[in-house]
Design a protein around this motif. Sequence first.
Motif, PDB file in Angstrom:
ATOM      1  N   ILE A   3       0.301  -1.314  -0.132  1.00 25.41           N
ATOM      2  CA  ILE A   3       0.088  -0.015   0.088  1.00 25.41           C
ATOM      3  C   ILE A   3       0.525   1.208   0.389  1.00 25.41           C
ATOM      4  N   THR A   4       0.581   1.952  -0.969  1.00 20.70           N
ATOM      5  CA  THR A   4       1.483   3.129  -1.279  1.00 20.70           C
ATOM      6  C   THR A   4       0.922   4.372  -0.112  1.00 20.70           C
ATOM      7  N   LEU A   5       1.238   5.024   0.607  1.00 23.16           N
ATOM      8  CA  LEU A   5       0.957   5.783   1.736  1.00 23.16           C
ATOM      9  C   LEU A   5       1.043   7.682   1.262  1.00 23.16           C
ATOM     10  N   ILE A   6      -0.055   8.339   0.673  1.00 20.50           N
ATOM     11  CA  ILE A   6       0.838   9.270  -0.128  1.00 20.50           C
ATOM     12  C   ILE A   6       0.313  10.763   0.695  1.00 20.50           C
ATOM     13  N   ASN A   7       1.900  11.109   1.225  1.00 26.46           N
ATOM     14  CA  ASN A   7       1.119  12.350   2.087  1.00 26.46           C
ATOM     15  C   ASN A   7       1.441  13.802   1.010  1.00 26.46           C
ATOM     16  N   PRO A   8       0.476  14.267   0.473  1.00 24.64           N
ATOM     17  CA  PRO A   8       0.891  15.440  -0.068  1.00 24.64           C
ATOM     18  C   PRO A   8       1.664  16.592   0.086  1.00 24.64           C
ATOM     19  N   ASN A   9       2.399  16.604   1.564  1.00 23.47           N
ATOM     20  CA  ASN A   9       3.239  17.903   1.615  1.00 23.47           C
ATOM     21  C   ASN A   9       4.623  17.205   1.666  1.00 23.47           C
ATOM     22  N   THR A  10       4.950  18.102   1.940  1.00 25.57           N
ATOM     23  CA  THR A  10       7.043  17.811   2.153  1.00 25.57           C
ATOM     24  C   THR A  10       7.230  17.705   2.972  1.00 25.57           C
ATOM     25  N   SER A  11       6.458  17.639   4.680  1.00 25.58           N
ATOM     26  CA  SER A  11       6.949  17.119   5.568  1.00 25.58           C
ATOM     27  C   SER A  11       7.663  15.691   6.251  1.00 25.58           C
ATOM     28  N   LEU A  12       8.408  15.707   6.143  1.00 24.04           N
ATOM     29  CA  LEU A  12       9.184  14.579   6.541  1.00 24.04           C
ATOM     30  C   LEU A  12       9.131  13.581   7.440  1.00 24.04           C
ATOM     31  N   GLY A  40       6.585  21.813  -3.246  1.00 23.93           N
ATOM     32  CA  GLY A  40       5.117  21.426  -3.459  1.00 23.93           C
ATOM     33  C   GLY A  40       5.019  22.752  -1.862  1.00 23.93           C
ATOM     34  N   PRO A  41       3.709  23.080  -1.410  1.00 21.82           N
ATOM     35  CA  PRO A  41       3.551  23.466   0.388  1.00 21.82           C
ATOM     36  C   PRO A  41       3.614  22.426   1.036  1.00 21.82           C
ATOM     37  N   ALA A  42       4.667  22.795   2.268  1.00 17.61           N
ATOM     38  CA  ALA A  42       5.005  21.923   3.492  1.00 17.61           C
ATOM     39  C   ALA A  42       3.993  21.408   4.342  1.00 17.61           C
ATOM     40  N   ALA A  43       2.658  22.511   4.199  1.00 14.57           N
ATOM     41  CA  ALA A  43       1.095  22.276   4.660  1.00 14.57           C
ATOM     42  C   ALA A  43      -0.076  22.621   4.078  1.00 14.57           C
ATOM     43  N   ILE A  44      -0.711  22.270   4.118  1.00 15.13           N
ATOM     44  CA  ILE A  44      -1.718  22.061   3.302  1.00 15.13           C
ATOM     45  C   ILE A  44      -3.190  22.659   3.850  1.00 15.13           C
ATOM     46  N   GLU A  45      -3.158  24.040   3.927  1.00 23.20           N
ATOM     47  CA  GLU A  45      -4.010  24.971   4.722  1.00 23.20           C
ATOM     48  C   GLU A  45      -5.265  26.032   3.945  1.00 23.20           C
ATOM     49  N   ASP A  49      -3.211  25.696  -1.619  1.00 27.07           N
ATOM     50  CA  ASP A  49      -2.385  24.782  -1.053  1.00 27.07           C
ATOM     51  C   ASP A  49      -2.905  23.295  -1.643  1.00 27.07           C
ATOM     52  N   GLU A  50      -4.185  23.165  -1.696  1.00 31.49           N
ATOM     53  CA  GLU A  50      -4.529  22.284  -2.256  1.00 31.49           C
ATOM     54  C   GLU A  50      -4.716  21.458  -3.723  1.00 31.49           C
ATOM     55  N   ALA A  51      -4.984  22.373  -4.471  1.00 30.55           N
ATOM     56  CA  ALA A  51      -4.686  22.210  -5.784  1.00 30.55           C
ATOM     57  C   ALA A  51      -2.940  21.744  -6.168  1.00 30.55           C
ATOM     58  N   ARG A  52      -1.954  22.779  -5.571  1.00 25.41           N
ATOM     59  CA  ARG A  52      -0.589  21.791  -5.421  1.00 25.41           C
ATOM     60  C   ARG A  52      -0.712  20.345  -5.327  1.00 25.41           C
ATOM     61  N   ALA A  53      -1.404  20.358  -4.363  1.00 22.10           N
ATOM     62  CA  ALA A  53      -1.360  19.063  -3.490  1.00 22.10           C
ATOM     63  C   ALA A  53      -2.190  18.023  -4.567  1.00 22.10           C
TER      64      ALA A  53
END
Length: 237
Positions: A3-12, A40-45, A49-53
């Motif tokens: 299962i690939t889990l995609i975090n759409p922000n850049t926070s490691l 991309g966005p470091a946080a989706i707020e 941000d959501e469009a880029r995510a």
Amino acid sequence: MRITLINPNTSLAMTAKIAAAAGEVAGPGVEIAAVCPDDGPAAIESHVDEARAAVAVVELVERDVRAGGSDAYVVACFGDPGLDAARELVDVPVIGIAEAAMHLAAISGRSFAIVTTLSRTLGRAQDLLARYGMTDACVWMSGTGIPVLDLEEATGEAFETIARHCREAVAQGADAVVLGCAGMTDLCHRLADRVGVPVVDGVSAAVGLAAAMVRAGVGTSKRDEYAAPPRRPVPVP
């Protein structure tokens, strides 16, 4: 099963946190591959941000498919960005954490509440409630005012603030509470102990649902809307 889990922000740090939560519910024989975009966005707020995510989600799914693909994908952002587009790209399950959390909460009790980060994201949550047919089940929503990146280490004051909003949700008649941010994933059990009702984390809900769909042989329909997108030549300037 992978299962690939995609975090759409850049926070490691957040990617590692949600990977740990996913691993706890995945079960034996399930590999969790947690990824996030390089840019991309470091946080989706926000809507921007959501469009880029959403673009990042599409690119990460396409990259994984080129590398051999996964048995399922989870979009680990409560706005479910890029969910429909990702479903066009593959025939395996693609689950958004908001969709999974709402459905699980609706099974857990007759009503639920959503406790999330910034109040400006509540409009998106309302849109998703309507889309998933959950508007009547949701009796209350609240933004805690906590920025997403503050949840990388959600201890002390941040935890107490979220707990206070969860208690208010129960006072407003909620049988269960949905946590409206992947960054809250590690708080689920402590909050449930504190407020006395089920507290649903979307990451765990989505991973569990994805694994169940794979085992049941249920994927993404390719009949119409989620058929592969038409490939059109890119015009030359």
